[in-house]
Design a protein around this motif. Structure first.
Motif, PDB file in Angstrom:
ATOM      1  N   GLN A 172       0.824  -1.207   0.000  1.00 51.16           N
ATOM      2  CA  GLN A 172       0.000   0.000   0.000  1.00 51.16           C
ATOM      3  C   GLN A 172       0.860   1.259   0.000  1.00 51.16           C
ATOM      4  OE1 GLN A 172      -2.773   0.088   3.239  1.00 51.16           O
ATOM      5  NE2 GLN A 172      -3.830   1.909   2.507  1.00 51.16           N
ATOM      6  N   GLU A 173       1.926   1.266   0.781  1.00 48.92           N
ATOM      7  CA  GLU A 173       2.817   2.417   0.837  1.00 48.92           C
ATOM      8  C   GLU A 173       3.426   2.704  -0.533  1.00 48.92           C
ATOM      9  OE1 GLU A 173       6.935   3.796   3.132  1.00 48.92           O
ATOM     10  OE2 GLU A 173       6.387   1.674   2.951  1.00 48.92           O
ATOM     11  N   ARG A 174       3.851   1.660  -1.242  1.00 46.75           N
ATOM     12  CA  ARG A 174       4.533   1.835  -2.534  1.00 46.75           C
ATOM     13  C   ARG A 174       3.566   2.281  -3.632  1.00 46.75           C
ATOM     14  NH1 ARG A 174       7.701  -3.583  -0.677  1.00 46.75           N
ATOM     15  NH2 ARG A 174       8.940  -2.463   0.878  1.00 46.75           N
ATOM     16  N   LEU A 175       2.385   1.686  -3.658  1.00 43.47           N
ATOM     17  CA  LEU A 175       1.423   2.071  -4.685  1.00 43.47           C
ATOM     18  C   LEU A 175       0.894   3.490  -4.445  1.00 43.47           C
ATOM     19  CD1 LEU A 175      -0.597  -1.226  -5.247  1.00 43.47           C
ATOM     20  CD2 LEU A 175       1.318  -0.315  -6.560  1.00 43.47           C
ATOM     21  N   LYS A 213      11.911   6.759  -4.942  1.00 42.11           N
ATOM     22  CA  LYS A 213      12.209   8.193  -4.907  1.00 42.11           C
ATOM     23  C   LYS A 213      13.447   8.550  -5.715  1.00 42.11           C
ATOM     24  CE  LYS A 213      10.010   9.603  -0.574  1.00 42.11           C
ATOM     25  NZ  LYS A 213      10.208  10.223   0.751  1.00 42.11           N
ATOM     26  N   SER A 214      14.465   7.709  -5.672  1.00 36.58           N
ATOM     27  CA  SER A 214      15.694   8.011  -6.411  1.00 36.58           C
ATOM     28  C   SER A 214      15.456   7.984  -7.918  1.00 36.58           C
ATOM     29  CB  SER A 214      16.793   7.021  -6.028  1.00 36.58           C
ATOM     30  OG  SER A 214      16.410   5.693  -6.345  1.00 36.58           O
ATOM     31  N   SER A 224       0.935   9.289  -5.942  1.00 36.13           N
ATOM     32  CA  SER A 224       1.231  10.668  -5.531  1.00 36.13           C
ATOM     33  C   SER A 224       2.128  11.395  -6.520  1.00 36.13           C
ATOM     34  CB  SER A 224       1.889  10.672  -4.149  1.00 36.13           C
ATOM     35  OG  SER A 224       3.214  10.139  -4.206  1.00 36.13           O
ATOM     36  N   VAL A 225       2.907  10.647  -7.329  1.00 32.15           N
ATOM     37  CA  VAL A 225       3.798  11.295  -8.304  1.00 32.15           C
ATOM     38  C   VAL A 225       3.184  11.336  -9.695  1.00 32.15           C
ATOM     39  CG1 VAL A 225       5.879  10.715  -7.026  1.00 32.15           C
ATOM     40  CG2 VAL A 225       5.050   9.138  -8.791  1.00 32.15           C
TER      41      VAL A 225
END
Length: 524
Positions: free
Chosen positions: A248-251, A284-285, A256-257
């Motif tokens: 859930q955090e990754r998706l 993020k990188s 969000s981007v």
């Protein structure tokens, strides 16, 4: 008080007085109540040896052996004969045990209803195991109830001794533990039943673990069906073992981007490993790298959806070297890098050196393409580096040759409109060429001046505008001007048709319905 010492003796030793026999190997604390209980503490030496118990001459036999019984359960007098003593306990020298298995003598342990020797034999066979070292001949075999209870963890431990009818003992689960185990099995069976009813195909086709159910339920909210999960399982099975919170955090970060929720399904189908990529160390990188190329934030999500595999490539060891190659070897300007990546995100995840060299060599030999023209082609249409030579580039070049175009004309068309190399021959290029010749009364060389014609839709742009001007009797005589097909609908109506946009759109709609009806009649 009982006073005795334990001393090692060789097999040929002679019993002497207690004052000069040997050094003491055990220190025995005082026994306050020998009959009702007491505390014994021994400090054994590290090596195993045999022992004799030496009682002082003034010891009272009533105290020492107050609970003696025969093998049949009858109480024995403490003053019985030596034969009776042997009848109960046997010869001390016959059954000595190893030092590591010492315990109190049977004379201090009350064991009723079974034969003492039989009980010792059964208990040792039950709990000693085949791995225990067997006693040597002449050693005392001592196994007390205290040692058995210690080995099993006592009455309050996880297991207890249960006596059967024949006098044997067995380990049984604690009642509370047995109930808990039964409840766990029932819960697991119920969960398996739920999975089978909810995802019958998954249950049958893959080894579905009930631990995966929360993740599958969560991913289903993005539109994934059972067939999609099967493909994910076949492509990368560990992706279904991810913790639901991590997934859930990754998706949610990808959304969000700029990733559209409708694109999550496609991303997971193509790159299920993305569920394993951490936000801080990976996602993020890579997003920061795309931003550094000049790609606007509004396009980041589209690039990720088009090439989700870029997250599996190292930024430092793979992506940045690819960008350097595009600039230093291919010749693309740094200001155009963002544009190139937006047009073809896959360019970041391919062997760009091989793709560039093979296509540059082919086009230079086939139609005389220069390096500058190749750079223009790649800048305008970087998908060129993905097209097959034998199945894509060569057949379209041969088609343009077949309609009368020379290599110089072909190079001019391809340099100006490189996407021509991606158009279908049967569904696009051939029909447009026939309409150009038969309906618009144009020649092939007009394509070198207006190569854009080949990229326009025949049904939505070319035919409606041509027919509309004909219906208004404003179509010029001779070759139809291809320049009238280039501008927008508003400019076309204002400059060429001299009428309103609504009138043209209504005409085009009727024309499309008529052509659709004609095609339907031909098929049936």
């Amino acid at each position: 008080m009982i006073v005795f010492t334990l001393c090692p003796t060789p097999t040929s030793s002679v019993l002497h007085s207690s004052s000069n026999i040997c050094l003491t190997h055990f220190a025995l604390s005082s026994i306050s109540n020998p009959i009702g209980g007491g505390s014994l503490s021994f400090k054994p030496r590290t090596r195993a040896c045999r022992f004799l118990v030496l009682f002082s001459a003034h010891s009272n036999p009533k105290i020492v052996k107050s609970n003696r019984r025969s093998r049949y359960g009858q109480a024995l007098s403490p003053y019985d004969s030596e034969e009776e003593d042997e009848e109960e306990g046997g010869d001390d020298n016959e059954d000595e045990d190893e030092f590591e298995d010492w315990s109190t003598d049977d004379e201090f342990a009350e064991v009723s209803d079974i034969d003492a020797k039989r009980k010792r034999s059964k208990l040792q066979g039950r709990f000693g195991g085949s791995g225990r070292k067997q006693p040597e001949k002449g050693q005392s075999r001592v196994l007390s109830i205290f040692s058995v209870d210690k080995e099993l963890g006592g009455k309050n431990g996880k297991h207890t001794l249960e006596k059967s009818i024949d006098g044997s003992y067995s380990r049984t689960l604690n009642r509370k533990e047995a109930v808990s185990s039964l409840d766990a099995r029932k819960e697991k069976l119920n969960l398996r039943k739920i999975i089978k009813n909810k995802y019958p195909r998954l249950f049958e086709e893959i080894d579905l673990d009930e631990k995966w159910l929360p993740l599958i339920d969560y991913l289903s909210t993005y539109g994934l069906k059972e067939s999609h999960f099967i493909q994910m399982y076949e492509r990368h099975m560990p992706s279904l073992q991810i913790n639901i919170c991590s997934a859930q955090e990754r998706l949610e970060y990808l959304i969000s981007v700029g990733v559209k929720q409708r694109d999550v399904k496609r991303i997971l189908m193509r790159q299920p490993q993305i569920l394993q990529y951490t936000v801080e160390n990976n996602l993020k990188s890579h997003v920061a790298f795309l931003t550094s190329l000049g790609i606007p934030n509004s396009r980041i999500g589209q690039i990720i959806a088009a090439a989700p595999s870029l997250f599996s490539y190292s930024v430092e060891n793979s992506l940045k070297p690819t960008v350097r190659y595009l600039v230093e070897e291919v010749g693309i300007k740094e200001k155009d890098l963002g544009k190139v990546v937006q047009l073809s995100p896959q360019i970041l995840v391919q062997r760009i050196d091989i793709s560039w060299n093979t296509r540059y060599i082919f086009l230079s030999k086939e139609i005389g393409a220069s390096r500058d023209s190749m750079v223009k082609m790649v800048t305008k249409h970087p998908q060129l580096l993905h097209y097959s030579i034998d199945g894509g580039l060569l057949p379209r070049i041969n088609f343009l040759r077949s309609i009368g175009m020379k290599n110089a004309d072909i190079l001019k068309v391809i340099t100006s409109l490189t996407q021509v190399l991606s158009l279908s021959l049967e569904e696009n290029l051939k029909p447009k060429y026939l309409y150009l010749i038969n309906e618009l009364s144009n020649e092939v060389h007009s394509l070198t001046k207006y190569p854009m014609y080949l990229s326009l839709s025949l049904d939505q742009r070319i035919r409606p505008r041509h027919k509309f001007l004909v219906s208004l009797k404003k179509a010029p005589k001779g070759p139809f001007p291809l320049s009238s097909l280039v501008p927008t609908d508003e400019n076309f109506c204002e400059r060429w048709a001299g009428t309103s946009l609504d009138k043209y759109l209504a005409f085009r709609q009727r024309l499309l319905l008529k052509e659709f009806a004609n095609k339907y009649e031909k098929k049936h």
